[in-house]
Design an enzyme around this catalytic site. Structure first.
Site, short mmCIF file in Angstrom:
data_model
loop_
_atom_site.label_atom_id
_atom_site.label_comp_id
_atom_site.label_asym_id
_atom_site.label_seq_id
_atom_site.Cartn_x
_atom_site.Cartn_y
_atom_site.Cartn_z
N ALA A 32 0.84 -1.20 0.00
CA ALA A 32 0.00 0.00 0.00
C ALA A 32 0.87 1.25 0.00
O ALA A 32 0.61 2.21 -0.72
CB ALA A 32 -0.91 0.00 1.22
N TYR A 34 3.94 1.40 -1.06
CA TYR A 34 4.59 1.44 -2.37
C TYR A 34 3.65 2.07 -3.40
O TYR A 34 4.03 2.94 -4.17
CB TYR A 34 4.99 0.03 -2.80
N ASP A 35 2.37 1.64 -3.39
CA ASP A 35 1.40 2.20 -4.33
C ASP A 35 1.26 3.70 -4.14
O ASP A 35 1.15 4.46 -5.10
CB ASP A 35 0.03 1.53 -4.16
N SER A 75 -1.14 9.86 -31.01
CA SER A 75 -1.26 11.12 -30.27
C SER A 75 -0.12 12.03 -30.73
O SER A 75 0.63 11.68 -31.63
CB SER A 75 -1.22 10.86 -28.78
N GLU A 113 -2.46 25.72 -35.99
CA GLU A 113 -3.93 25.74 -35.82
C GLU A 113 -4.27 25.33 -34.41
O GLU A 113 -3.46 24.68 -33.72
CB GLU A 113 -4.59 24.80 -36.84
N LYS A 115 -5.65 23.38 -31.17
CA LYS A 115 -5.84 21.98 -30.80
C LYS A 115 -7.17 21.92 -30.07
O LYS A 115 -7.31 22.43 -28.96
CB LYS A 115 -4.69 21.53 -29.90
N ASP A 117 -10.21 20.75 -27.95
CA ASP A 117 -10.33 19.87 -26.79
C ASP A 117 -11.66 19.12 -26.91
O ASP A 117 -12.62 19.41 -26.23
CB ASP A 117 -10.30 20.71 -25.51
N ARG A 136 -11.67 7.11 -31.58
CA ARG A 136 -10.26 6.76 -31.55
C ARG A 136 -10.05 5.39 -30.90
O ARG A 136 -9.20 4.62 -31.30
CB ARG A 136 -9.50 7.84 -30.78
N GLU A 170 -12.09 16.33 -34.99
CA GLU A 170 -12.49 16.40 -33.60
C GLU A 170 -13.96 16.76 -33.53
O GLU A 170 -14.40 17.70 -34.18
CB GLU A 170 -11.63 17.51 -32.96
N TYR A 218 -9.35 17.89 -39.78
CA TYR A 218 -8.04 18.51 -40.02
C TYR A 218 -7.02 17.63 -40.71
O TYR A 218 -5.93 18.07 -41.01
CB TYR A 218 -7.44 19.02 -38.72
N LYS A 282 2.27 21.85 -37.65
CA LYS A 282 2.50 20.74 -38.59
C LYS A 282 3.38 21.21 -39.74
O LYS A 282 3.38 22.39 -40.08
CB LYS A 282 1.15 20.27 -39.19
N LYS A 306 1.25 23.02 -25.82
CA LYS A 306 0.22 23.01 -24.77
C LYS A 306 0.26 24.34 -24.02
O LYS A 306 1.33 24.80 -23.63
CB LYS A 306 0.50 21.88 -23.78
N CYS A 397 -5.19 10.03 14.64
CA CYS A 397 -6.15 10.02 13.54
C CYS A 397 -7.32 10.94 13.91
O CYS A 397 -7.87 10.82 15.00
CB CYS A 397 -6.65 8.60 13.30
N CYS A 400 -10.52 8.54 14.67
CA CYS A 400 -10.63 7.55 15.74
C CYS A 400 -9.58 7.75 16.83
O CYS A 400 -9.50 6.96 17.77
CB CYS A 400 -10.54 6.13 15.18
N CYS A 413 -3.45 5.91 9.60
CA CYS A 413 -4.19 5.48 10.79
C CYS A 413 -4.13 3.96 10.77
O CYS A 413 -4.55 3.34 9.80
CB CYS A 413 -5.63 5.96 10.71
N CYS A 418 -11.37 1.94 12.15
CA CYS A 418 -11.56 3.40 12.20
C CYS A 418 -12.81 3.78 11.40
O CYS A 418 -12.95 3.37 10.24
CB CYS A 418 -10.33 4.07 11.59
S1 IVH Z 1 -3.34 16.49 -35.89
C1 IVH Z 1 -1.77 12.60 -34.07
N1 IVH Z 1 -4.70 18.62 -35.36
O1 IVH Z 1 -5.14 15.95 -30.41
C2 IVH Z 1 -2.34 12.69 -35.40
N2 IVH Z 1 -4.87 16.81 -33.83
O2 IVH Z 1 -2.96 14.81 -28.72
C3 IVH Z 1 -2.39 14.07 -35.94
N3 IVH Z 1 -6.40 17.22 -31.95
O3 IVH Z 1 -5.58 12.61 -31.18
C4 IVH Z 1 -3.33 14.90 -35.19
N4 IVH Z 1 -6.99 19.25 -32.55
O4 IVH Z 1 -7.56 14.10 -31.58
C5 IVH Z 1 -4.39 17.39 -34.94
N5 IVH Z 1 -5.86 20.60 -35.04
C6 IVH Z 1 -5.56 19.36 -34.64
C7 IVH Z 1 -6.11 18.81 -33.47
C8 IVH Z 1 -5.74 17.52 -33.09
C9 IVH Z 1 -7.16 18.30 -31.66
C10 IVH Z 1 -6.33 16.01 -31.14
C11 IVH Z 1 -6.37 14.74 -31.94
C12 IVH Z 1 -5.21 13.92 -31.46
C13 IVH Z 1 -4.82 14.61 -30.21
C14 IVH Z 1 -3.33 14.45 -29.98
#
Ligand code: IVH
Length: 666
Positions: A32, A34-35, A75, A113, A115, A117, A136, A170, A218, A282, A306, A397, A400, A413, A418
Site C-alpha cells: 500500500a 509502495y502504491d 497522439s 492551428e 488543438k 479539446d 479513436r 475532432e 483537419y 504541422k 500546450k 487520527c 478515531c 491510521c 476506524c
Molecule cells: S493532428 C496525431 N490537429 O489531439 C495525429 N490533432 O494529442 C495528428 N487534436 O488525437 C493529429 N486538434 O484528436 C491534430 N488541429 C488538430 C487537433 C488535433 C485536436 C487532437 C487529436 C489527437 C490529439 C493528440
C-alpha cells in the site's frame, strides 16, 4: 524541496524499493505504501509535464461494435509552455530535428492551428457519402459511431467527391450547447469534452439529434481514387470546398514564428466559443509527412503546443485531514471558491505532510491554485503570506484518535475499524468499478454510518425502505429505488465483490482473473486457509495465473485468510450476494475462440492487459505457460524463454500485427 527535487528523490526511493522487492525479495515497505509512492510520483510527473510513458487514453466503452483503424490513430508529441518559455525551445529543437530527418533546409514551412479539446473521430466518405464514423478507441480500433455522427448534424452526410477517403478530426460541444445540455441534465457534467463523448456514445442515436455537437476536420489519413493537393493548407481548403468544417491553419516560416503565433493564441483562446487545450504545429508539405513517418506514439511531422494551465490566487480557509480507505491521512486545502478552467474549485489535495511543509501554506494565506485541463486542482504555494501558524503533522487520527504511523512520506491510521476508513471502504464497495449501486452516493453512506451505525458491506443488503426513508435527501420513492438497486447489485458476481473489498493489490483486473480462474469463492477461500496453515501450493497456484507475481499471490492469500475479511464475505453470502463468477460478454471470432494464447515480451502498442482482454473478448483464453496445447504465442520485444519454448515446440508465433489480423476474423 522543489517538486523536481521531490520527483527525483521519489524516483530514487522507488528504485530502491523495486530492487528490494524484485531482486532481493525482501520488501521493506507494504504494498500500500509502495502504491502511494507510485501515485505521488505519477502526480508529480504530470505536474512537471514529464511523460513517464506515453499511454494515450483509451475511450472504448465496450457498448458499441469496434472497428479496427486502417492506420493507427496516434497522439501528438508535446511542447508544454511554462513561465520560462520552454515550449518555444522545444519547438526550435523539433524544427532542427525534423529538418535533419526530412533532409530539407530550415526554416520549415509550418502550419499552426488550434488543438480542439474534443473527441477524436475518424470519418470515411465513399463516393460522396459519409459511410462510417469511428472513435479513436485505443488507437488501433475504435467504436462505431456512424449513426450518432449522422444524427448529430456535425458533419455533412454528402460531399461532391468521387472515390474514398478517411478524414480525421475532432467532435466538440460549443460552450452554449454544453450549458444547454447541463441545464437539461440530472447529473453534473464534468466539461464539454466529456459531455460530447457521452452524447456520441449513446446507443440510441436519435437522442443525439439537435444537441449542438460540431466538428472540425483537419487530417486526411488515406485516399483511394482521390487526388490530394500536396500541402496541408491546400488540403484544408479542399475539405472546405467540399463543404466540410475545417480549421483555418495559419502558415508560418520556422519554429520561432510558430511559437509567436501559438503564444498569441493564449490570449485569443478565452474568447473562443469552444475549448482548445493548445495549438498544433504541422509541416505544411505533406510529401515530407510520408518521408518522416511516425514513432509508435506520434507522427514526426507535427507537435502540440500546450498552453500553460490556468492559475488564480485565492484564500486558504482551512486545512482538513482526510482518512482514506487504507488509512492514509491526506491534508486537504479548503479554499475560498474560485472559478478555474470552467469549474469552481473549493478544495484541493495537498497530497502529504512533507509536501504541505515544503509549500508552507498557512490557513489565512492567499495561495496560488492551478488546474491543467482535466487534472485535479493543485495548490502551488503562497501568493501572499497572511496566515500565522503552520499546520502541524497530526499525531492521532482525526476520526478515531489512534496514534498515527509514519511510513516513508505518508502518515497512516493503523486502525482498520476506524470509522472514517470503514466509511471510505463502503463508498468504494458501492462505487462504479465495484458493486455499482445506483443511488448509493457518498452523502447517503455518510448518514448510514453515522445515523444508522453501518460498519460492514453486508449490512447494506439488509436495509429496508423504513431504514432509509427519513435520511437527509432521501424521500420514500428514492428509498424504494435504492432498496431495489441493492437487490439488483446482489447479482453483480464474484469479480465485482472482490474488487469492492478494497484489498491491497486486488483491483478490477486481478479480481476478474481470480473469479474467472476459480468460478466461485469457496475454492479461493480454501486456498487461503491452506496458505495460512503453511502449505506452499496455494501461492504456486495463483502465481501460475498470467501476470500474477508471487508477492501478489501471497498478498491476496494473506488478506483472504484474515478473519475480518472472511467475516465480511460470509456476511455477504448470508445476505444473498452472489459469489460466483459472471460470464463476460464475448463476441466470438473464428480462429480465436476456444484457442489458448500465451503472451510474452513487450508488444509495440498494446499493453499485455489490453491484448489479453481482446483475446478473451473474442472467445480465446490466455494462459501463463507454453505447452503443446498452446495454439498461439504472441511475442513482443524482449520475449524470453517462452518464445524459445514455443519455437522448440514448433508452435505458431504471432507478432502484434498478426494477432490483430487474427482478431479481425477470417
Ligand atoms: S493532428 C496525431 N490537429 O489531439 C495525429 N490533432 O494529442 C495528428 N487534436 O488525437 C493529429 N486538434 O484528436 C491534430 N488541429 C488538430 C487537433 C488535433 C485536436 C487532437 C487529436 C489527437 C490529439 C493528440
Amino acid at each position: 524541496m522543489t517538486p523536481a527535487d521531490e520527483f527525483a528523490a521519489l524516483g530514487a526511493q522507488i528504485a530502491h524499493h523495486d530492487a528490494r522487492y524484485y531482486q532481493q525479495a525482501a520488501p521493506e515497505i507494504t504494498d500500500a505504501v509502495y502504491d502511494d509512492l507510485k501515485d505521488r510520483y505519477r502526480a508529480l510527473a504530470a505536474d512537471l509535464g514529464i511523460d513517464l510513458q506515453e499511454t494515450p487514453g483509451n475511450d472504448l466503452t465496450g457498448d458499441l461494435p469496434t472497428i479496427p483503424h486502417r492506420m493507427p490513430m496516434l497522439s501528438l508529441e508535446k511542447a508544454s509552455e511554462g513561465e520560462d518559455g520552454s515550449a518555444a525551445l522545444k519547438l526550435a529543437a523539433w524544427e532542427t530535428r525534423t529538418a535533419r530527418l526530412a533532409e530539407v533546409a530550415m526554416p520549415l514551412a509550418l502550419t499552426v492551428e488550434p488543438k480542439i479539446d474534443g473527441m477524436s473521430v475518424s470519418v470515411i466518405f465513399t463516393n460522396g457519402r459519409l459511410t462510417r464514423a469511428v472513435t479513436r478507441g485505443d488507437g488501433l480500433a475504435g467504436e462505431d459511431i456512424t449513426a450518432q455522427v449522422q444524427a448529430s448534424g456535425a458533419i455533412p452526410l454528402t460531399v461532391p467527391c468521387a472515390g474514398t477517403f478517411e478524414v480525421r478530426g475532432e467532435l466538440y460541444l460549443p460552450h452554449d450547447a454544453f450549458a444547454a445540455l447541463q441545464a437539461r441534465s440530472t447529473k453534473p457534467l464534468a466539461n464539454p469534452r466529456n459531455a460530447c463523448a457521452g452524447l456520441m456514445k449513446r446507443k440510441d442515436a436519435t437522442t443525439v439529434v439537435g444537441q449542438g455537437v460540431q466538428a472540425f476536420l483537419y487530417q486526411i489519413a488515406w485516399t483511394e481514387g482521390v487526388d490530394l493537393p500536396t500541402t496541408q493548407t491546400a488540403v484544408s481548403a479542399w475539405l472546405a470546398h467540399l463543404g466540410l468544417p475545417v480549421l483555418c491553419p495559419q502558415t508560418v516560416s520556422g519554429a520561432e514564428a510558430a511559437a509567436a503565433t501559438c503564444s498569441a493564441w493564449t490570449e485569443r483562446r478565452a474568447h473562443l466559443p469552444y475549448d482548445i487545450d493548445g495549438m498544433v504545429v504541422k509541416l505544411d508539405d505533406r510529401r515530407l509527412h510520408d518521408r518522416l513517418g511516425s514513432t509508435e506514439h506520434h507522427p514526426r511531422w507535427a507537435i502540440a503546443w500546450k498552453f500553460p494551465p490556468e492559475r488564480k490566487a485565492t484564500t486558504l480557509r482551512g486545512i482538513t485531514i482526510q482518512v482514506g480507505k487504507s488509512g492514509k491521512l491526506t491534508p486537504v486545502a479548503e479554499l475560498e471558491p474560485v472559478s478555474l478552467a470552467g469549474t469552481t474549485v473549493s478544495r484541493a489535495s495537498l497530497h502529504n505532510f512533507v509536501e504541505l511543509e515544503r509549500k508552507d501554506v498557512r490557513v489565512g494565506d492567499l495561495v496560488w491554485v492551478e488546474k491543467a485541463g482535466e487534472i485535479i486542482p493543485q495548490v502551488l504555494g503562497v501568493a501572499e503570506r497572511r496566515g500565522d501558524t503552520p499546520t502541524a503533522r497530526p499525531t492521532t487520527c482525526p476520526a478515531c484518535q489512534s496514534a498515527v504511523m509514519t511510513e516513508e512520506i505518508f502518515l497512516y491510521c493503523p486502525n482498520p475499524g476506524c470509522p472514517a476508513q470503514v466509511r471510505e471502504r463502503l463508498k468504494h464497495f458501492a462505487g462504479r468499478g465495484a458493486m455499482d449501486i445506483d443511488g448509493l452516493g457518498e452523502a447517503i453512506i455518510d448518514q448510514l454510518c453515522t445515523v444508522r451505525g453501518l460498519t460492514s458491506p453486508a449490512q447494506l443488503f439488509t436495509l429496508t425502505v423504513e431504514d432509509l426513508a427519513g435520511l437527509d435527501r432521501l424521500g420514500a420513492k428514492s428509498a424504494a429505488n435504492l432498496v431495489a438497486a441493492l437487490a439488483d447489485a446482489k447479482g453483480r458476481g464474484l469479480a465485482r465483490v472482490l474488487t469492492g473489498l478494497a484489498l491491497h493489490q486486488i483491483g478490477e483486473k486481478l479480481a476478474q482473473d481470480l473469479a474467472g480462474r476459480f468460478g466461485r469463492l469457496a475454492p479461493l477461500l480454501d486456498l487461503a486457509r491452506r496458505h495460512a496453515s503453511g502449505d506452499p501450493e496455494p501461492v504456486a497456484i495463483l502465481d501460475a495465473i498470467d501476470g500474477v507475481a508471487e508477492t501478489t499471490a501471497r498478498a491476496v492469500l494473506d488478506q483472504l485468510a484474515q478473519p475480518a475479511v472472511q467475516e465480511i464475505l460470509t456476511g455477504l453470502a448470508a445476505a444473498g450476494v452472489d459469489l460466483t463468477a459472471r460470464a463476460t460478454a464475448v463476441r466470438v471470432v473464428e480462429g480465436v475462440a476456444g484457442k489458448s494464447f500465451v503472451l510474452t515480451g513487450t508488444l509495440p502498442t498494446l499493453t499485455r492487459d489490453q491484448a489479453a482482454a481482446r483475446i478473451v473478448a473474442a472467445g480465446g483464453t490466455v494462459v501463463g505457460s507454453v505447452s503443446k496445447k498452446t495454439a498461439f504465442v504472441v511475442a513482443g520485444e524482449e520475449a524470453g524463454s517462452k518464445l524459445a519454448k514455443a519455437q522448440a515446440l514448433n508452435l505458431t508465433i504471432l507478432d502484434e500485427a498478426g494477432l490483430l489480423r487474427l482478431l479481425e476474423g477470417p
